[in-house]
Design an enzyme around this catalytic site. Sequence first.
Site, PDB file in Angstrom:
ATOM      1  N   LYS A   1       0.841  -1.201   0.000  1.00 51.44           N
ATOM      2  CA  LYS A   1       0.000   0.000   0.000  1.00 51.44           C
ATOM      3  C   LYS A   1       0.874   1.248   0.000  1.00 51.44           C
ATOM      4  O   LYS A   1       0.634   2.199  -0.756  1.00 51.44           O
ATOM      5  CB  LYS A   1      -0.917   0.004   1.243  1.00 51.44           C
ATOM      6  CG  LYS A   1      -2.040  -1.021   1.177  1.00 51.44           C
ATOM      7  CD  LYS A   1      -2.826  -1.094   2.488  1.00 51.44           C
ATOM      8  CE  LYS A   1      -3.969  -2.103   2.377  1.00 51.44           C
ATOM      9  NZ  LYS A   1      -4.699  -2.303   3.637  1.00 51.44           N
TER      10      LYS A   1
ATOM     11  N   GLN B   1      -4.671  -0.366   9.832  1.00 55.10           N
ATOM     12  CA  GLN B   1      -4.630  -1.727   9.292  1.00 55.10           C
ATOM     13  C   GLN B   1      -5.215  -2.714  10.312  1.00 55.10           C
ATOM     14  O   GLN B   1      -4.841  -2.707  11.480  1.00 55.10           O
ATOM     15  CB  GLN B   1      -3.188  -2.106   8.930  1.00 55.10           C
ATOM     16  CG  GLN B   1      -3.033  -3.459   8.283  1.00 55.10           C
ATOM     17  CD  GLN B   1      -3.660  -3.556   6.879  1.00 55.10           C
ATOM     18  OE1 GLN B   1      -3.901  -2.554   6.216  1.00 55.10           O
ATOM     19  NE2 GLN B   1      -3.930  -4.759   6.453  1.00 55.10           N
TER      20      GLN B   1
ATOM     21  N   ASP C   1     -10.709   3.677   4.322  1.00 52.78           N
ATOM     22  CA  ASP C   1     -11.259   2.334   4.117  1.00 52.78           C
ATOM     23  C   ASP C   1     -12.774   2.312   3.923  1.00 52.78           C
ATOM     24  O   ASP C   1     -13.323   1.273   3.564  1.00 52.78           O
ATOM     25  CB  ASP C   1     -10.951   1.470   5.351  1.00 52.78           C
ATOM     26  CG  ASP C   1      -9.621   0.755   5.224  1.00 52.78           C
ATOM     27  OD1 ASP C   1      -9.415   0.097   4.191  1.00 52.78           O
ATOM     28  OD2 ASP C   1      -8.814   0.838   6.161  1.00 52.78           O
TER      29      ASP C   1
END
Length: 243
Positions: free
Chosen positions: A4, A48, A71
């Site tokens: 990422k 995360q 997200d």
Amino acid sequence: VKAKTKAAKEVGIDVIDHHLKESTNQNDLITLINQLNNNDDVNSILVQLPLPKVINEEMVLNSILPEKDADGFHPLNVGKLSISPKNDDNLMIPCTPYGCLLLLRELNINLSGKNAVVIGRSNIVGKPMAQILLKESCTVTTVHSKTNNIKSICRNADILISAIGKPEFVNKDWVKEGAIVVDVGINRISTNEEKSQLVGDVQFNEVKNIVSAITPVPGGVGPMTIACLLRNTIIAFKKSKKI
Ligand code: GUN
């Protein structure tokens, strides 16, 4: 996380990686998120998952400002996904299921009316995937570890999305001939000689012979997740600049 970071840097997005100690507690984490929320130079925040069990994941995700929620996991964004019209370009949509939709769109088929079966009911993939496919006018069934007759439901799918996290769980007996299979699973299994290998939820080698399309693992859905993360970050940036 490394992939990422690399992808973001490649397109010119600055990344600050707060690699936290295992001993970090919930208050410390939320304090850091609040600092990032209040920092105008930060447009987009990602925590995360999974988090250590001692930390309440829901409270942490709720503490991210919805407009900086890379997200799309904040309840406001989850709610918007379920009620907003199709093709709303400003929505922060969970990255993996949105990536699956983009892959399906590449096939140039009409999704409307198709039987779509989603294996798995996680907040990260299964639930938003079902919402996204419903918006595409698919007839959506979500199956999970407690579902009765799971195999026969899957065998009825025109589009089968597996996000259950069980190595090679889906074999050819679960799949209708000509179906489209999207494999979200990334499972590390140990092989002999103390080596390990990444496999999906689907037995790729036998299923590939009966389907019309299937994604590989690795290299299928994973890169799409990252691409969609960059998309959400650009949306957040544009919102912050009122572009
Ligand atoms: N863990 C597994 N998938 C994801 C994802 O898409 N976002 C975050 N934040 N954590 C994850």
